[in-house]
Design a protein around this motif. Structure first.
Motif: not given
Length: 196
Positions: A93-100, A155-159, A176-179
Motif C-alpha cells: 500500500c505504501q509503495s502505491e501511495h505516491d501514485f495515489l 491493496p485493492e482498488t474499485y472503480l 501508472e502502467k495499471v492506470w
C-alpha cells in the motif's frame, strides 16, 4: 558410432543443468508476468458497495453517500470514484501511495480510502507523514465492510460510478502502467457510451 553416441550423451549431460536453469528462469518470468495482471472477478461488479455506516479516521460518521458524485461535473474523471483498500501495516500500500497522491493532486481523481484492519492512530500517522490522497477514509478496524465486499488482499482498488455502483476491481498496487492499461481506457469508454 559408439564413441559418437557416448560423446552426444556426455555433451547432453553437461548441458542438462543449463537447460534446466533456463527452463526455471522462463517459468519464473511467466509466473511474475501472470502476477502483474491482478484482475480478479468480483460479485460486486454491477452492484453497489454494501450498505454501511462507519466512522472515518477523524471519527465522523459516514455512509454510502460518500461515493455519490455529481454526474454533471465538467471534469469528467470526477464523475467516478476510486475506492482504495489500504492499511498502514501494508508495505505494498505504501509503495502505491505516491501514485495515489499524483492521481488526487495532479490528475484531480476522486479517491475514497477504506482503511482495513488497522489502528486509527497508525493510519493517521501515515497520512500525516506521506499526505492524504483521499477525500474521505472509511475506518474498518474489524474488516467487516471489506469482508462484505469480498476483499481478499490489500491493496485493492474499485472503480465506482456516480451512484456508487462497482464497475471494476483491481487487486495489487496501482501505478501508472495499471492506470493507463485498465482504468483510463475503461473510464474513457464509459464516458463515450454516455455521450453517444
Amino acid at each position: 558410432m559408439g564413441n559418437k553416441n557416448k560423446k552426444l550423451t556426455s555433451h547432453f549431460k553437461l548441458m542438462l543443468p543449463s537447460l534446466l536453469g533456463l527452463l526455471f528462469v522462463v517459468a519464473m518470468m511467466f509466473a511474475l508476468t501472470a502476477q502483474q495482471d491482478q484482475i480478479t472477478p468480483s460479485v460486486l461488479v454491477g452492484k453497489p458497495i454494501p450498505s454501511f455506516t462507519a466512522s472515518d479516521l477523524e471519527s465522523v460518521l459516514i455512509g454510502n453517500s460518500v461515493f455519490q458524485t455529481n454526474n454533471d461535473i465538467s471534469q469528467t474523471d470526477k464523475r467516478f470514484t476510486l475506492l482504495n483498500v489500504w492499511a498502514s501495516w501494508c508495505a505494498v500500500c505504501q509503495s502505491e501511495h505516491d501514485f495515489l497522491m499524483k492521481l488526487a493532486v495532479q490528475d484531480n481523481i476522486r479517491i475514497v480510502g477504506l482503511n482495513y484492519r488497522d489502528d486509527r492512530s497508525d493510519a493517521r500517522k501515515v497520512l500525516s507523514t506521506l499526505g492524504s490522497p483521499y477525500v474521505a477514509n472509511i475506518f474498518d478496524p474489524d474488516g467487516k465492510l471489506a469482508l462484505d465486499m469480498g476483499v481478499t488482499v490489500t491493496p485493492e482498488t474499485y472503480l465506482l460510478d456516480s451512484q456508487g455502483i462497482v464497475l471494476f476491481r483491481y487487486s495489487g498496487a496501482l501505478d501508472e502502467k495499471v492506470w493507463q492499461h485498465y482504468f483510463k481506457p475503461l473510464i474513457q469508454k464509459l464516458l463515450n457510451n454516455k455521450t453517444s
